[in-house]
Design an enzyme around this catalytic site. Structure first.
Site, PDB file in Angstrom:
ATOM      1  N   GLU A   1      21.710  76.433  93.605  1.00  0.00           N
ATOM      2  CA  GLU A   1      20.930  76.212  94.817  1.00  0.00           C
ATOM      3  C   GLU A   1      21.527  76.855  96.066  1.00  0.00           C
ATOM      4  O   GLU A   1      20.788  77.298  96.952  1.00  0.00           O
ATOM      5  CB  GLU A   1      20.779  74.698  95.070  1.00  0.00           C
ATOM      6  CG  GLU A   1      19.949  73.974  94.030  1.00  0.00           C
ATOM      7  CD  GLU A   1      18.458  74.199  94.222  1.00  0.00           C
ATOM      8  OE1 GLU A   1      18.082  75.006  95.099  1.00  0.00           O
ATOM      9  OE2 GLU A   1      17.663  73.577  93.492  1.00  0.00           O
TER      10      GLU A   1
ATOM     11  N   SER B   1      24.036  14.251  72.037  1.00  0.00           N
ATOM     12  CA  SER B   1      25.357  13.618  72.038  1.00  0.00           C
ATOM     13  C   SER B   1      26.390  14.379  72.860  1.00  0.00           C
ATOM     14  O   SER B   1      27.566  14.018  72.839  1.00  0.00           O
ATOM     15  CB  SER B   1      25.868  13.498  70.594  1.00  0.00           C
ATOM     16  OG  SER B   1      25.022  12.671  69.827  1.00  0.00           O
TER      17      SER B   1
END
Length: 685
Positions: free
Chosen positions: A70, A330
């Site tokens: 680029e 329990s």
């Protein structure tokens, strides 16, 4: 002419409004774990995926390809590349139209910050001005970071990090040459080159980037050839959604925050989510599972699995079952025993009766409908026998038991318009998995229940500042007993202290285990509360618990024994502690006509070290200046005095004395020959 052009450019610059970066700075919220690993991102308000990222978080090979393709002179130009600009101007004059823009990375960022569809000389000049402004304001590193965050990659995916996750399923810190080249190529034509829609166009664009990278010396020809052989991704991947419930809750609390960092361990979270998904599927359709892991040292939540899959509607995955009120079965029995141990009513070696019995309107039965006869409290807890637990609850009192749970910070739901009764021993109440885990974590923390932290930055939990579920010695008695509980099938014994629970009607299966390091709680069932035949805690939840501990890693570290603990046999206990008898009243001494009660010290008293009751203790020697006088009324002699569950020297008398070792809270208890007892809490200063 040049002067006129310069004046025109200057006037044009003067007409431009100030640079507005409001939209450009908009980012997705990301939720991270304790090490900074991504758990879950959230889209922006307008539906874009724009995740925060900076150049140091990106593979250097990608950055090298990007500048080679680029903007080769990115590091040296001021935002505009003069050579590229002159070349573009010459091509425009020769062709009569814009052939190439001479665009730099900085100019591309300017276009992303101020998106415009027009392709004109005026638009190009505007980009050039903005590029210079951006470089002056942010410098090269800042401009590069803006590009990495804003570059389009097709659809709602913007920014390199979102693209890397969407197309390759991983962070951009490590990318292959092929992956880097594709991510360089896509922003040039993000819709036309989307690999999930136009794979051939994406491949051609990627290969052009590879060719330029070879020409610029970024990679070798051999590396480019190998990269071209890699396929392009045929579809987009889903963004990470670890700890979806915890992340969503944190985002709801602080929606403006762009980065939310949790205490969770991402690797453990992922492993336990997989475990929950696999095990829920093996139990059957519609079954959900939840797992919560706590750091016992700090109270931090290490993993929070609210369901087998957040998006799995068949299992109601959007419901966080770690916060749902369910019956624990329990699972709360250990805290009945802890209360009995703490108040001096029992010891792990105290013998209990496991025989058919009927309380007022209530006749509990064991899960297997059998009975063990006479067993120690330790064994009764390990086997989760119902009758001894209900028997102990009758002694300590259901209301007192519920009050203790609530005082420790647990949210307890009882059936509407009912007072606490003996059925709460077997799950006749509601509690969340989170609170259940907190209570068990207290057993590993000398009885101190942590206030959970889920966000980093919250104040660390200090053991001395927490609510107390029981005294330290009683907590260890319970932990030591539970460590001997029979393990599930194919698991090793004596590894962790754990307890299971199965709610009435097989609606909930639970297992909670802990060692010195961590507490893990597991729930399995249907979110709608329907029964699941055969859903038992020891079969459905306990194997998940043991597997979760294995995934936590390391060898289990047992809770250390306090030096005050009394390790003995049943025969070595004081006579009143050897056996809790059902044939003699436990709270009233009918033969003497008076209730056993501690006369001194009073409950809640604050007593200075070295001070005692004004009247001297008859048998105390003159040098016992730091002793605390103990006095009781009523009861059937002989009496046994205990402090924090340990016998006090001085004989079975109505008056005794105890020498505190230091400041702090102390639970003082007395028991008579029938098993009747009383206790008070005092603070030694």
């Amino acid at each position: 002419m040049i002067v006129f052009g310069a004046i025109s450019v200057w006037r044009f610059i003067q007409t431009l409004p100030p640079l507005d970066l409001t939209q450009a700075e908009l980012r997705s919220t990301v939720v991270l774990d304790r090490e900074g690993r991504l758990l879950r991102p959230f889209a922006t308000a307008d539906g874009r995926w724009r995740l925060p990222v900076t150049a140091p978080q990106v593979d250097p090979r990608y950055l090298a390809m990007l500048t080679a393709y680029e903007d080769r002179r990115f590091a040296s130009h001021p935002g505009i590349d003069p050579a590229a600009t002159l070349r573009a101007a010459w091509q425009w004059l020769a062709a009569g139209r814009i052939v190439s823009g001479g665009s730099t990375l900085s100019m591309q960022v300017a276009r992303l910050v101020e998106p415009r569809s027009e392709r004109s000389l005026r638009a190009k000049l505007r980009q050039m001005v903005r590029a210079v402004q951006l470089e002056r304001r942010f410098g090269k590193d800042g401009v590069l970071d803006l590009y990495l965050a804003l570059a389009p990659y097709g659809g709602p995916v913007e920014g390199l990090r979102a693209a890397s996750l969407a197309y390759f399923g991983r962070e951009p810190a490590r990318l292959s040459f092929a992956e880097s080249a594709l991510l360089v190529a896509l922003p040039q034509a993000p819709e036309a080159r989307r690999p999930d829609r136009f794979p051939q166009a994406a491949r051609r664009a990627r290969d052009r980037v590879l060719a330029i990278a070879v020409a610029q010396g970024v990679i070798t020809a051999a590396e480019a050839q190998a990269a071209r052989a890699e396929p392009v991704p045929a579809s987009r991947k889903s963004f990470p959604m670890l700890a979806a419930h915890a992340a969503e809750a944190a985002h709801a609390v602080d929606p403006a925050a762009r980065v939310l960092r949790l205490t969770l361990d991402g690797r453990l979270q992922a492993s336990l989510e997989t475990l929950a998904t696999e095990r829920a599927a093996s139990v059957g359709p519609g079954i959900s599972a939840a797992i919560l892991a706590l750091d016992n040292r700090t109270g931090a939540v290490l993993a929070q699995v609210g369901s087998p899959g957040y998006l799995d509607a068949s299992r109601s995955g959007a419901i966080d079952m770690t916060g749902a009120i369910r019956s624990p079965g329990s699972a709360l029995k250990p805290f009945i025993y802890a209360l009995a141990f703490e108040t001096g009513l029992a010891h792990p070696e105290t013998q209990l009766d496991d025989r058919p019995v009927r309380f007022t309107g209530y006749a509990p039965e064991n899960f297997d409908l059998g009975y063990q006869g006479t067993v120690t409290a330790r064994r009764a807890l390990q086997l989760s026998l119902n009758v001894p637990a209900v028997d102990l609850l009758e002694v300590v009192g259901p209301a007192r038991f519920i009050a203790r749970l609530r005082a420790a910070g647990a949210r307890i739901e009882l059936p509407r318009d009912t007072a606490p009764g003996l059925p709460v021993a077997l799950g006749g109440l509601g509690i969340t998995l989170t609170d259940l885990a907190r209570l068990f974590s207290g057993l590993a923390r000398q009885g101190l229940v942590p206030n959970l932290t889920r966000r980093l930055g919250e104040a660390p939990v200090e053991v001395t500042a927490e609510a107390r579920i029981t005294e330290g010695v009683a907590a260890w008695y319970v932990a030591d007993s539970l460590r001997g509980a029979p393990p599930p099938e194919n698991a090793l014994p004596n590894r962790i202290a754990y307890k299971t629970g199965t709610s009435y009607g097989y609606r909930d299966a639970l297992a909670v285990g802990f060692d010195r390091r961590v507490t893990i709680a597991v729930w399995v069932g249907r979110p709608d509360g329907n029964a699941v035949p055969g859903l038992v805690g020891r079969v459905a939840a306990a194997p998940i618990l043991f597997d979760a501990f294995a995934r936590f890693g390391g060898e289990p570290d047992p809770v250390p024994m306090p030096r005050e603990a009394l390790v003995t046999t049943t025969a070595g206990l004081p006579p009143p502690l050897r056996h809790i008898r059902r044939d003699i009243p436990k709270t009233l001494s009918a033969a003497w006509g008076a209730t056993l009660k501690i006369a001194y010290p009073p409950d809640g008293a604050r007593i200075g070290l070295g001070l005692s009751e004004p009247d001297p203790v008859p048998f105390a020697s003159p040098d016992q200046k730091a002793s605390l006088a103990l006095k009781a009324l009523g009861g059937v002699p002989p009496l046994t005095w205990m402090v924090d569950g340990l016998p006090v020297a001085g004989g079975p008398r109505r008056q005794s004395a105890w020498e505190p070792e230091g400041a702090g809270f102390a639970r003082i208890s007395v028991m008579d020959a029938t098993g009747a007892s009383d206790s008070v809490m005092v603070r030694i200063e």
